[in-house]
Design a protein around this motif. Structure first.
Motif, PDB file in Angstrom:
ATOM      1  N   MET B   1       0.611  -0.915   0.103  1.00 29.88           N
ATOM      2  CA  MET B   1       0.002  -0.122   0.042  1.00 29.88           C
ATOM      3  C   MET B   1       0.583   1.381   0.157  1.00 29.88           C
ATOM      4  SD  MET B   1      -2.855   1.377   2.702  1.00 29.88           S
ATOM      5  CE  MET B   1      -4.464   0.044   2.000  1.00 29.88           C
ATOM      6  N   LEU B   3       0.136   4.836  -0.362  1.00 30.89           N
ATOM      7  CA  LEU B   3      -0.894   5.914  -0.793  1.00 30.89           C
ATOM      8  C   LEU B   3      -1.055   7.448  -1.367  1.00 30.89           C
ATOM      9  CD1 LEU B   3      -4.310   5.180   1.433  1.00 30.89           C
ATOM     10  CD2 LEU B   3      -3.899   4.006  -0.879  1.00 30.89           C
ATOM     11  N   ALA B 280     -19.424  21.051   2.547  1.00 35.53           N
ATOM     12  CA  ALA B 280     -18.400  19.736   3.017  1.00 35.53           C
ATOM     13  C   ALA B 280     -18.953  18.575   2.765  1.00 35.53           C
ATOM     14  CB  ALA B 280     -18.551  20.173   4.295  1.00 35.53           C
ATOM     15  N   LEU B 283     -17.453  17.588  -0.649  1.00 35.33           N
ATOM     16  CA  LEU B 283     -15.350  18.099  -0.541  1.00 35.33           C
ATOM     17  C   LEU B 283     -14.946  16.313   0.005  1.00 35.33           C
ATOM     18  CD1 LEU B 283     -13.208  19.485  -0.715  1.00 35.33           C
ATOM     19  CD2 LEU B 283     -13.733  19.870   1.440  1.00 35.33           C
ATOM     20  N   MET B 284     -16.086  15.750   1.006  1.00 35.01           N
ATOM     21  CA  MET B 284     -15.866  14.272   1.453  1.00 35.01           C
ATOM     22  C   MET B 284     -15.990  13.794  -0.056  1.00 35.01           C
ATOM     23  SD  MET B 284     -17.860  15.500   4.228  1.00 35.01           S
ATOM     24  CE  MET B 284     -17.938  14.089   5.564  1.00 35.01           C
ATOM     25  N   ASP B 287     -13.524  13.245  -1.995  1.00 40.53           N
ATOM     26  CA  ASP B 287     -12.052  12.363  -1.556  1.00 40.53           C
ATOM     27  C   ASP B 287     -12.983  11.054  -2.030  1.00 40.53           C
ATOM     28  OD1 ASP B 287     -10.723  13.543  -0.263  1.00 40.53           O
ATOM     29  OD2 ASP B 287     -11.286  13.282   1.958  1.00 40.53           O
ATOM     30  N   LEU B 291     -10.250   8.733  -4.737  1.00 41.33           N
ATOM     31  CA  LEU B 291      -9.758   7.461  -3.772  1.00 41.33           C
ATOM     32  C   LEU B 291      -9.988   6.880  -5.258  1.00 41.33           C
ATOM     33  CD1 LEU B 291      -9.942   8.003  -0.278  1.00 41.33           C
ATOM     34  CD2 LEU B 291      -8.228   7.796  -1.889  1.00 41.33           C
TER      35      LEU B 291
ATOM     36  N   LEU C 370     -23.800   9.733   1.039  1.00 39.86           N
ATOM     37  CA  LEU C 370     -23.082  10.426   0.247  1.00 39.86           C
ATOM     38  C   LEU C 370     -22.505   9.843  -0.830  1.00 39.86           C
ATOM     39  CD1 LEU C 370     -20.768  12.175   3.169  1.00 39.86           C
ATOM     40  CD2 LEU C 370     -22.961  12.983   1.648  1.00 39.86           C
TER      41      LEU C 370
ATOM     42  N   MET D 311     -11.332   5.188   1.926  1.00 42.84           N
ATOM     43  CA  MET D 311     -11.804   6.466   2.730  1.00 42.84           C
ATOM     44  C   MET D 311     -11.179   5.843   3.904  1.00 42.84           C
ATOM     45  SD  MET D 311     -15.455   8.315   1.797  1.00 42.84           S
ATOM     46  CE  MET D 311     -14.825  10.041   1.785  1.00 42.84           C
ATOM     47  N   PHE D 313      -9.337   3.732   5.030  1.00 40.50           N
ATOM     48  CA  PHE D 313      -7.334   3.393   4.512  1.00 40.50           C
ATOM     49  C   PHE D 313      -6.885   4.210   4.801  1.00 40.50           C
ATOM     50  CE2 PHE D 313      -8.583  -0.960   4.441  1.00 40.50           C
ATOM     51  CZ  PHE D 313      -7.696  -1.908   4.807  1.00 40.50           C
ATOM     52  N   ARG D 314      -7.397   5.526   4.023  1.00 46.18           N
ATOM     53  CA  ARG D 314      -6.374   6.248   3.724  1.00 46.18           C
ATOM     54  C   ARG D 314      -6.327   7.166   5.021  1.00 46.18           C
ATOM     55  NH1 ARG D 314      -7.114  12.055   1.433  1.00 46.18           N
ATOM     56  NH2 ARG D 314      -5.127  12.636   1.042  1.00 46.18           N
ATOM     57  N   TYR D 317      -3.410   5.147   6.951  1.00 45.41           N
ATOM     58  CA  TYR D 317      -2.620   5.499   6.298  1.00 45.41           C
ATOM     59  C   TYR D 317      -1.258   6.733   6.239  1.00 45.41           C
ATOM     60  CZ  TYR D 317       0.719   6.126   2.101  1.00 45.41           C
ATOM     61  OH  TYR D 317       1.657   5.883   1.346  1.00 45.41           O
ATOM     62  N   VAL D 328      -9.726  14.287   7.022  1.00 41.16           N
ATOM     63  CA  VAL D 328      -9.507  12.644   6.265  1.00 41.16           C
ATOM     64  C   VAL D 328     -10.304  11.802   6.937  1.00 41.16           C
ATOM     65  CG1 VAL D 328      -7.961  11.144   4.767  1.00 41.16           C
ATOM     66  CG2 VAL D 328      -7.442  13.108   4.514  1.00 41.16           C
ATOM     67  N   ALA D 330     -12.630  12.825   8.983  1.00 43.96           N
ATOM     68  CA  ALA D 330     -13.716  13.061   9.060  1.00 43.96           C
ATOM     69  C   ALA D 330     -13.994  12.227   8.302  1.00 43.96           C
ATOM     70  CB  ALA D 330     -14.307  14.405   9.721  1.00 43.96           C
ATOM     71  N   ALA D 331     -13.703  12.349   7.171  1.00 45.68           N
ATOM     72  CA  ALA D 331     -15.073  12.533   5.625  1.00 45.68           C
ATOM     73  C   ALA D 331     -15.408  10.432   5.422  1.00 45.68           C
ATOM     74  CB  ALA D 331     -14.027  12.502   4.262  1.00 45.68           C
ATOM     75  N   GLY D 334     -18.305  10.444   7.923  1.00 49.43           N
ATOM     76  CA  GLY D 334     -19.003  10.705   7.861  1.00 49.43           C
ATOM     77  C   GLY D 334     -19.883  10.521   6.275  1.00 49.43           C
ATOM     78  N   GLN D 382     -18.556  15.628  11.355  1.00 48.78           N
ATOM     79  CA  GLN D 382     -18.130  15.525  10.551  1.00 48.78           C
ATOM     80  C   GLN D 382     -17.821  16.297   9.503  1.00 48.78           C
ATOM     81  OE1 GLN D 382     -15.693  13.237  12.189  1.00 48.78           O
ATOM     82  NE2 GLN D 382     -17.269  12.664  13.204  1.00 48.78           N
ATOM     83  N   VAL D 386     -14.499  19.228   8.020  1.00 50.35           N
ATOM     84  CA  VAL D 386     -14.306  19.088   6.961  1.00 50.35           C
ATOM     85  C   VAL D 386     -14.678  20.076   5.923  1.00 50.35           C
ATOM     86  CG1 VAL D 386     -14.798  18.051   4.283  1.00 50.35           C
ATOM     87  CG2 VAL D 386     -14.881  16.481   6.052  1.00 50.35           C
ATOM     88  N   THR D 389     -11.468  22.920   6.489  1.00 46.33           N
ATOM     89  CA  THR D 389     -10.534  23.307   5.763  1.00 46.33           C
ATOM     90  C   THR D 389     -11.216  24.031   4.028  1.00 46.33           C
ATOM     91  OG1 THR D 389     -11.230  21.185   4.149  1.00 46.33           O
ATOM     92  CG2 THR D 389     -10.269  20.674   6.114  1.00 46.33           C
TER      93      THR D 389
END
Lengths: 396, 370, 370, 396
Positions: B1, B3, B280, B283-284, B287, B291, C370, D311, D313-314, D317, D328, D330-331, D334, D382, D386, D389
């Motif tokens: 892994m 990232l 927000a 943005l989540m 993300d 990924l 989401l 998410m 794992f990131r 990590y 991250v 929190a994302a 959420g 959460q 986020v 930021t």
């Protein structure tokens, strides 16, 4: 009579006729109206072809809409949905505007005689100027000023989104007479189009959609109007205003929320119907799995649209019954436009890239409908209105 | 892994962001009005080597790994998706030829890679939710003769592309095939071009093929590896997802910036959770989408036994995210978002165009707003 | 068009609300713990006449119109869905018999309507998203003999119902049939009873039928009108939707009340749009769901050419709304919503139980948060 | 090494072994654990059957988890997901709790020696008492008081949701020494279980789910502890605290958000897999349309779960890389719990009423997972993390 959400046959027939006309006669001009940023030049001829009354004000004899047992506001919903099912360009050609509704809401008897009744008699466009570059929903932030100078008011400021601003006989302008008073300092003024200092900065703003609807940017540069043009005032001073400044503006718009929802629903239904028609001819191109998904989607979209329609009808039904409920109309406005946005978007996706091309009208309607999610209050505003029924003024 | 971005990715991201901000973004309105990328911008994009994965020995800027390509496209689309995808889609044809072509075919790239006038395209999508495994465009190889029949939608530079790489399936063994043609070839029928809701700089159109050519036009020749081609084609689809992510990220940042300065009811509107939460959430979701595309692209690159559905879902999710993110960004500006003084409306339209280009109705579902 | 409640509806709403608040709601925990409605509460519900649409001449409280029945169930479920649906489902069997039965069958109702011990049930649902038109339970009429074969799930009072009205389809002409049996009849196999996530007062279970009886058991006799029965059965499904609306309305009101008094970060949490907006949305959606069920029920009552899908969608939407509304209500209370000191968790569980009872996967779709 | 989201083979193998064990050996006790509100009496025997180390603390020799190249926190995610795939009851039997993490975060060297290191050596449960009836997320509202009385602190107040409260050797209690200081007045105190005035008001609270996880209501009724039990203090006065009161509490929990997400994902995956297994045998019962919908649903649920996994794992990590990013994690928090809630709910619906019955575990997992949407911050919290930021402290 027991509970029934069914419309009477005469109204259903009127709706069908209007929808068929707007589809066959008005829709063909929709693309050009968008591209040219104005209705077709022959709009009056197009309107002439309509077999049912449209409530036109451009004719020698103003044309009344037919009456139905459902009442004035429910009829209005049916009218707006059916008319806009064809396309949105027809709407402003029917004249009116909303400035005179503010006069009706806030004016003295003398002011009504001067600025409201002539609209009913002769029919002409009236403008409305509230929003400014510096604010949107929070109308207490009006920064356009009105300064008393003897028998006149002198107005200074910039207004945007003035519907009919460049074409109206007069524009109702909201300005503050004393910034320190906040919302209470805001008053409404009738500014004739020939008032000195009345400047049309942009005749028609460049917009994502509803491009054929004229919304202007107006600048008031030491614009001078007589003191009696302040709504709710006489030359001798304050009359008892029917409503206050902000309240007047919002009051004039209140009944319009469901109308806005009805326009959306018209566009949403048109999008589903156009899409379903095209897809029916393309069934063979889909795998059986995907075709099932497509059918479910269309069905769910129709069910969602019908839900918005019911909410909207209920809101105006209550108005017709003299039991207006702001939260009910807010619920419909919170539901319908955003749902229709998703409907049209999904229809475009189902059709693939050809669905977003200008060969079809869906991409236009998608752009048009976006403003209906903002005009008369965004989803946030509607949630505040509804939330307050549960939790009072804490919600803000 | 691992990232973390490696050095190449960081360098590419930095370069692409600076081009996006300084060159691409300022030209967005002009490109849309003209229905074409301004020459100077096109030249700068071609020179950057970011939009066409062509090896240096063929005159290109080199071939970054799959994830790095996503990064480049995302960052460029952050500047403007219309200009970016015009260049990326044109470059994709070169990339396919470079990777899969016969020596004779790759030789032709030398001119293409550095040309500022050439417009190339891959004719891939057919609508109907068809992924590569289900394409209906047929490639019939009979001795030296090759016949290509089918209809493609959303073909960039539909009227002028050369080379125009058409993707279809071999009627005999079902393997994925690509055939190198040109828009002006006999048997290539281009529908009358109309504008679209967005991305007009890429001049997309629908094209019907009934072309007879020779096996010289078969990408990689008669014995080309269909699985390798499938992997490349799937990767192309992920580039569209990367563009969605880039444009949506820009919209959200723009709206967030607006929300911190715009005052309503006595406070910057960012102070209302009704305003800040949708941004927000966007943005989540971005993300998550980022990924997902990276992970799927990396596994494609590895040839890891990847289900085609993983790509379908990654593309679908990126579109869903971009559609809602640009919508919520526009709403943040309220009425101001609706006028063209602000660029949010471009991103809003662009998300819709990309979302309709590559769409499978089984990967997502219509939901009413409430 | 008449969207105003009439006098009967207003009277029923008032009566039901007062029973819900004063009698049903306080007994909720006790009923759940016992897996049965307390005798006294049951008696009061039966006496109210609100839960069984049985004509006065048969000893019932009269048969209100379809919309009024929805109002009654919604208001009662506002008190507690478990107790309410136990009584409503039991009453539904009587209602079906009253409306469609032969004189001989309706005669039996005299005792049932006023009995405080009788538990009746309609065995309707089969899972698999099957609506009435697709039920797999078969009714074979052969001379005087009738055979019922099939499997039903979510059967209230599965082990003790008498009468147990089983709904199936006539194998010869496909018409909807109902057969009046009892749980204890030969050939009725009741699965071992287990508790459920909620609604245990209704003692639901799965039942397998392979029963041979006579035509006397056919509801309405050999010539019964299948379309009329379909309409009644569809109406029963809408009662579940009404219960969802009632319980969700209660949850939202409870959470809103909490939000106005609970202080966090210096203010009642209702002052945060992140708290108030989900509750406002729930209210808007409840409005939509309520109008939908009423409209569909009214059109069923009129025999208006109503698509079966309208019922499917109304039921599905009411469930979706209730699931999210109870979830958001629970979240409003945060950790406090998770402990049984507050009743929100009951409504949260009840919504899930009702949502799984009548479910069609084509009417709604899974969406990630989401 | 280039970008890769793939786990190493050893970690994948460990995960598979653990998941298979938790499914075959632990899951059979899940229903009883829920009904009895406690783990099975033979829990240690059950744990003995696990072929890979579980990090048990109840053995004479504390059992370490194996190391993997991915690092400590990524390993933890794999561990939590795989373990909870069987059921959630095993988790608390592995001991630990979180009180000692607060000690580790805030304590002086002497305090670490006394209250942290023994946990690592001997393994016992430590309690955590922060939440009170009067507040949840807003931890500045702590109303439990600590009053200085000579060499002692006297603690008064009520705490709820104290994990391990009734079984821990000691509980770390957050109390204010001066209400007027707000958040700054809040300190953490180590309260041994035998301290006078330490009252277990409810050994295990009645909860919607996680019923086998002991969370206690504790009452501190003039509870007296030595002054040196204040974390960050010595008998001679303030040491330099490593973190402040509130910060200490939150710091101890910060790395736990992704763990909570991983538990959810374990339950979500278990639900999908159980459901898919049952449905596969029932295919014939569905119409082809509905079966297509069912298949699409399962596929979309798996895709959604995988998104949450990535998410999560990131986030860890980055922690392992020393680049912790609260936004991250929190994302992921959420996204995952609420998504899993919908996954389990949808699985129950797909199965029909038998899906909500206690014959299956889905209804239990649906109840269990609800708390994971609340613990360590609800979705609102959460979103604030986020949102900041992008928009800084305006978001609140």
């Amino acid at each position: 009579m027991t509970y029934s959400a069914q419309l009477s046959k005469p109204l259903v027939d009127y709706a069908r006729t209007l929808r068929e006309w707007s589809t066959s006669e008005a829709r063909p001009y929709a693309r050009a109206a968008d591209t040219d940023h104005r209705p077709p030049a022959n709009w009056a001829d197009v309107l002439d072809t309509c077999p049912v009354p449209l409530g036109r004000v451009d004719l020698p004899e103003p044309q009344a809409l037919p009456d139905f047992e459902e009442g004035y506001w429910v009829r209005a919903l049916v009218f707006y949905e059916s008319l806009n099912y064809g396309d949105i360009w027809v709407h402003p050609t029917l004249g009116g505007g909303i400035g005179h509704l503010v006069v009706e809401s806030m004016g003295t008897p003398e002011q009504l005689e001067k600025w409201y009744e002539p609209v009913l008699e002769r029919g002409f466009t009236t403008g409305f100027a509230l929003t400014e570059p510096g604010f949107g929903s929070d109308t207490s932030q009006v920064s356009t000023t009105a300064t008393r100078d003897g028998d006149n008011w002198v107005i200074n400021g910039t207004k945007i989104y003035c519907s009919g601003g460049a074409t109206a006989e007069y524009v109702v302008v909201f300005a503050t007479v004393d910034k320190s008073l906040g919302a209470k300092g805001i008053n409404a003024f009738v500014v004739p189009k020939d008032a000195p200092g009345f400047v049309v900065a942009k005749e028609n703003e460049q917009k994502l959609g509803i491009r054929s609807w004229v919304t202007s940017e107006l600048v008031f540069d030491h614009c001078v109007i007589p003191v009696e043009n302040q709504l709710g005032w006489t030359p001798d001073g304050a009359a008892t205003p029917r409503r206050s400044g902000q309240g007047g503006a919002l009051g004039a718009l209140a009944h319009n929320r469901p109308n806005m929802s009805a326009m959306c629903i018209g566009l949403g239904q048109a999008s589903i119907d156009v899409t379903a028609g095209i897809l029916a001819g393309q069934k063979a191109g889909f795998t059986p799995q995907r075709w099932q998904a497509v059918e479910s989607e269309l069905e769910r979209m129709n069910a969602a649209l019908e839900r918005g329609r019911r909410m909207t009808f209920r809101a105006q039904y209550l108005v017709d019954q003299g039991k207006e409920d702001r939260a009910v109309s807010a619920a419909g406005k919170g539901y319908a436009p955003q749902t229709v946005e998703r409907v049209i978007r999904r229809c475009m996706q189902l059709l693939g890239p050809e669905g977003t091309s200008q060969d079809l009208l869906l991409e236009k309607w998608y752009r048009d409908v976006k403003i209906m999610d903002i005009f008369e209050g965004s989803g946030q505003v509607q949630r505040i209105v509804v939330g307050r029924t549960l939790m009072g003024r804490l919600v803000g | 892994m691992n990232l973390s971005p490696d050095e190449e990715q960081e360098a590419v991201a930095e370069l692409a962001t600076s081009i996006a901000t300084e060159i691409v973004s300022p030209a967005a309105r002009e490109a849309e009005a003209a229905g074409a990328v301004p020459d100077k911008v096109w030249a700068q994009l071609v020179e950057s080597g970011l939009t066409a994965p062509i090896p240096e020995e063929l005159g290109g800027g080199g071939v970054p790994d799959a994830v790095t390509q996503l990064v480049a496209v995302e960052r460029l689309a952050y500047g403007d998706p219309g200009i970016t995808m015009a260049a990326v889609w044109s470059g994709a044809a070169g990339g396919l030829i470079a990777r899969h072509g016969t020596p004779e075919q790759t030789e032709r790239l030398r001119g293409l890679a550095s040309s500022r006038d050439a417009r190339a395209a891959v004719a891939l999508f057919e609508g109907f939710g068809r992924g590569p495994a289900e394409l209906a465009t047929s490639v019939t190889v009979d001795g030296d003769s090759v016949r290509v029949q089918g209809r493609k939608v959303g073909v960039p530079f539909a009227a002028i592309a050369d080379p125009l790489v058409v993707v279809g399936r071999d009627v005999r063994d079902g393997r994925l095939r690509a055939v190198v043609l040109a828009s002006t070839d006999d048997g290539v029928g281009v529908d009358e071009m109309t504008r679209s809701i967005a991305l007009d700089a890429a001049a997309m159109g629908s094209v019907t093929f009934d072309v007879t050519t020779t096996t010289h036009a078969l990408l990689g020749g008669v014995d080309a590896d269909g699985d390798a081609l499938t992997s490349s084609v799937q990767h192309l689809r992920l580039l569209n997802a990367a563009a969605q992510i880039g444009l949506a990220q820009r919209a959200v940042e723009y709206a967030a910036d607006y929300a911190t300065t715009r005052i309503a009811f006595g406070t910057p509107i960012a102070g209302f959770q009704g305003v800040s939460f949708p941004l927000a959430e966007a943005l989540m979701r971005l993300d998550a989408a980022r990924l997902e595309t990276k992970d799927v692209a990396d596994r494609l690159d590895l040839g890891a036994g990847l289900g085609a559905r993983d790509v379908d879902h990654a593309v679908s999710y990126a579109s869903e995210v971009a559609l809602e993110a640009t919508r919520d960004s526009l709403q943040t500006l309220g009425g101001h978002g609706f006028i063209t003084d602000h660029p949010v409306e471009i991103w809003y339209r662009s998300a819709a165009a990309l979302a309709a280009l590559d769409f499978d109705p089984t990967c997502s579902a219509f939901e009413p707003a409430l």
